[in-house]
Design a protein around this motif. Structure first.
Motif, PDB file in Angstrom:
ATOM      1  N   UNK A   1       6.279  -0.157   2.889  1.00 46.59           N
ATOM      2  CA  UNK A   1       6.302   0.253   4.146  1.00 46.59           C
ATOM      3  C   UNK A   1       5.009  -0.302   4.545  1.00 46.59           C
ATOM      4  N   UNK A   2       4.002   0.291   3.399  1.00 45.35           N
ATOM      5  CA  UNK A   2       2.712   0.036   4.066  1.00 45.35           C
ATOM      6  C   UNK A   2       1.966  -1.372   3.808  1.00 45.35           C
TER       7      UNK A   2
ATOM      8  N   UNK B   1      -0.274  -5.710   8.584  1.00 45.95           N
ATOM      9  CA  UNK B   1      -0.451  -6.972  10.056  1.00 45.95           C
ATOM     10  C   UNK B   1      -0.473  -6.397  10.956  1.00 45.95           C
ATOM     11  N   UNK B   2       0.499  -5.177  11.698  1.00 52.78           N
ATOM     12  CA  UNK B   2      -0.104  -4.856  13.147  1.00 52.78           C
ATOM     13  C   UNK B   2      -0.336  -3.676  13.139  1.00 52.78           C
TER      14      UNK B   2
ATOM     15  N   UNK C   1       9.412   8.738  -2.668  1.00 46.74           N
ATOM     16  CA  UNK C   1       9.305   8.528  -1.181  1.00 46.74           C
ATOM     17  C   UNK C   1       8.188   7.783  -1.530  1.00 46.74           C
ATOM     18  N   UNK C   2       6.825   8.701  -2.476  1.00 40.84           N
ATOM     19  CA  UNK C   2       5.911   8.061  -2.636  1.00 40.84           C
ATOM     20  C   UNK C   2       5.985   5.966  -2.832  1.00 40.84           C
TER      21      UNK C   2
END
Length: 151
Positions: free
Chosen positions: A112-113, A118-119, A105-106
């Motif tokens: 994903x991070x 950019x967002x 999960x990490x």
């Protein structure tokens, strides 16, 4: 009595609404939105801004505190019950598998991070600009938030 003839869409006429003229004629629009859609600083006095920021900050801090306590109690209580059940023999926990799943999960969160960077930077820039334009309200909010957390 005949039905109106259908016209081609090219012949239709549309009324153009000038919102600036509309705002000048309708005073309620000016009271709500002001003469410009600029920062809140232009619309209210400093004392009003501090009070508005403080009250909203206190409410947010108070709710954050209550929800945080509830979440911490639920997670801590669940973990405590799991430990008691494990030591009593009701539940067998495969801690190696738990560790493997947590590490997986990490890694997924890191991937994903990195994709969302950019967002996140855009949101941070917009927030920083808002805070700069509304520094008095923002400082009142932070003060109220901290007081809400303490109460």
């Amino acid at each position: 009595m005949g039905f109106p003839e259908e016209h081609d869409s090219d012949d239709d006429s549309y009324e153009v609404l000038d919102l600036t003229e509309y705002a000048r004629r309708h005073h309620w629009w000016n009271r709500v939105f002001g003469h410009s859609s600029g920062p809140i600083v232009e619309k209210y006095s400093v004392a009003t801004q501090i009070v508005m920021g403080g009250v909203t900050g206190w409410c947010a801090g108070f709710l954050f505190q209550k929800v945080g306590k509830l979440a911490a109690t639920a997670v801590g209580g669940g973990f405590l019950l799991l430990q008691i059940a494990s030591h009593s023999g009701y539940v067998q926990v495969d801690w190696k598998r738990v560790e493997k799943d947590v590490n997986k999960a990490k890694r997924q969160i890191k991937k994903r991070a990195n994709k969302a960077a950019p967002e996140i930077n855009t949101i941070i820039e917009e927030s920083t600009e808002f805070i700069k334009q509304n520094i008095v309200v923002s400082s009142g909010f932070v003060g109220g938030f901290l007081l809400g957390l303490a109460s």
